[in-house]
Design an enzyme around this catalytic site. Structure first.
Site, PDB file in Angstrom:
ATOM      1  CE  LYS A 183      24.011 -68.745  27.498  1.00  0.00           C
ATOM      2  NZ  LYS A 183      24.137 -67.431  28.086  1.00  0.00           N
TER       3      LYS A 183
HETATM    4  C1  PLP Z   1      24.161 -65.924  28.026  1.00  0.00           C
HETATM    5  C2  PLP Z   1      25.372 -65.100  28.163  1.00  0.00           C
HETATM    6  C3  PLP Z   1      25.403 -63.934  28.932  1.00  0.00           C
HETATM    7  C4  PLP Z   1      24.185 -63.323  29.531  1.00  0.00           C
HETATM    8  O1  PLP Z   1      23.466 -64.162  30.327  1.00  0.00           O
HETATM    9  P1  PLP Z   1      21.885 -63.888  30.521  1.00  0.00           P
HETATM   10  O2  PLP Z   1      21.535 -64.859  31.607  1.00  0.00           O
HETATM   11  O3  PLP Z   1      21.208 -64.174  29.227  1.00  0.00           O
HETATM   12  O4  PLP Z   1      21.745 -62.478  30.950  1.00  0.00           O
HETATM   13  C5  PLP Z   1      26.617 -63.283  29.081  1.00  0.00           C
HETATM   14  N1  PLP Z   1      27.732 -63.732  28.487  1.00  0.00           N
HETATM   15  C6  PLP Z   1      27.734 -64.838  27.722  1.00  0.00           C
HETATM   16  C7  PLP Z   1      29.017 -65.278  27.104  1.00  0.00           C
HETATM   17  C8  PLP Z   1      26.555 -65.539  27.514  1.00  0.00           C
HETATM   18  O5  PLP Z   1      26.547 -66.603  26.709  1.00  0.00           O
END
Ligand code: PLP
Length: 380
Positions: A183
């Site tokens: 991310k």
């Molecule tokens: C990565 C992601 C999540 C979840 O985040 P985590 O930190 O992996 O729990 C939720 N929604 C979207 C759109 C994501 O890309």
């Protein structure tokens, strides 16, 4: 064989490592002073008043659903073109996710489809800034306002992106970020919910800590053993060394978003003349976060193209299998093919190409060359 090029990867520098080590040598390694400082850094950046750092983006989604009061029988409208956590968070609360189809040019939730999904039971809309492209928040706010619904932004792809010259973080009632390594910034695992509503922030801060309303600082101040559990909560806390990493990473975010955009421009130009490849569209009034660079392939065998790129060490991915097609949603809610035809068709065509701040121009060119070379061979 060339080096492996993943679709996404973190960037950790020595100053990030120092920030983490400093906390590890300090008396507080969780729920200490770095928690506030990281939350403040994200709030200052996004313009939101309150932030609640939690252990993952999924935990942030769960906290948001709890804060707006989703419960059994409630419906929450969500897009199918997302990571399952967006919909799962509704299920955690006993609610029913209702899938509204996406727009084919950018795979963002379609405001007209949202209207069609609204019933007496609808309580909230969760939208996703898919690939890092902000949703059209003015349209979404108008719908939420018209029907008295809460608007939740799953901006897990889009920390650092802007809509109409304002950073994401204040366009919805609650905005959620993920700090997983692929991310925009990372804390290893982690997430944050930001909001301008004091009451929602308080609920989410209690939710991450067993529903306890008095925190350790308040207890220290009143020298008391006393606390209250007002609602059942979870342990969704983030450690202080993760907060230190997150705060250190925040200082680099703008530069990284600029780099992601530069990579995207290279792909845009390269594929402009290739009939079999269409890039998703990018609106004029936004700054794209480019968590993903997604192409739609046409007249080619996508599975074969995927396989060949992996053979070259280019670890493209497919984001996402539409959530309503997963067996859990088929079996539990009776959903299935035909519910969201735009997302279902897109799913057959999409590929996410490598994009991350540290990717080198030469690597981007390697990806472009491989895609173009293989496309010629896998024309349907
Ligand atoms: C990565 C992601 C999540 C979840 O985040 P985590 O930190 O992996 O729990 C939720 N929604 C979207 C759109 C994501 O890309």
């Amino acid at each position: 064989m060339n080096n492996i090029i993943p679709y996404g990867r973190q960037w950790i520098d020595e100053d990030d490592i120092s920030a983490v080590c400093e906390v590890l040598r300090s008396p507080f390694i969780t729920t200490g002073p770095m928690l506030d400082r990281f939350e403040k850094a994200v709030c200052e950046y996004t313009g939101a008043r309150y932030g609640a750092a939690v252990s993952s983006g999924t935990a942030a989604l769960h906290a948001a659903m709890a804060a707006v009061g989703i419960g059994p029988g409630d419906e929450v409208i969500v897009p199918p073109m997302t990571f399952a956590a967006t919909a799962n968070a509704v299920v955690y609360m006993g609610g029913r996710p209702v899938f509204a189809d996406v727009l084919s040019e950018n795979l963002l939730i379609d405001p007209d489809k949202i209207r069609e999904c609204i019933t007496d039971k609808t309580k909230a809309i969760t939208v996703v800034d898919y690939a890092g492209h902000p949703c059209d928040y003015e349209s979404l706010q108008a719908i939420a306002h018209e029907y008295g619904l809460k608007l939740i932004a799953d901006s897990c792809h889009a920390l650092g992106a802007s809509y109409k010259d304002r950073k994401l973080g204040t366009w919805a009632d609650i905005t959620l970020f993920s700090f997983h390594p692929v991310k925009p910034i990372t804390t290893g695992e982690g997430g944050m919910a930001v909001t301008n509503h004091a009451e929602l922030a308080e609920k989410m801060k209690a939710f991450r800590n067993h529903g306890i309303t008095v925190d350790y600082k308040q207890r220290e101040q009143i020298g008391s053993w006393y606390y209250e559990i007002v609602d059942v909560g979870y342990n969704y806390r983030m450690t202080d060394f993760q907060c230190a990493l997150g705060k250190s990473q925040m200082g680099k975010l703008d530069e990284w978003i600029a780099r992601r955009n530069a990579v995207a421009r290279m792909y845009d130009e390269a594929f402009d003349e290739i009939n079999e490849v269409t890039s998703l569209s990018c609106a004029k009034d936004i700054v794209h976060g480019y968590h993903l660079y997604v192409i739609k392939t046409m007249g080619v065998d996508r599975t074969e193209l995927f396989r060949r790129l992996w053979e070259d060490g280019i670890k493209v991915n497919v984001h996402y299998i539409p959530v309503h097609l997963h067996p859990f949603y088929l079996n539990h809610f009776g959903y299935g093919k035909g519910m969201c035809p735009v997302a279902e068709n897109a799913y057959e065509q999409i590929l996410s190409l490598p994009v991350f701040p540290r990717i080198e121009d030469a690597e981007v060119r390697t990806v472009i060359d491989s895609v173009i070379r293989h496309i010629k061979k896998v024309r349907g």
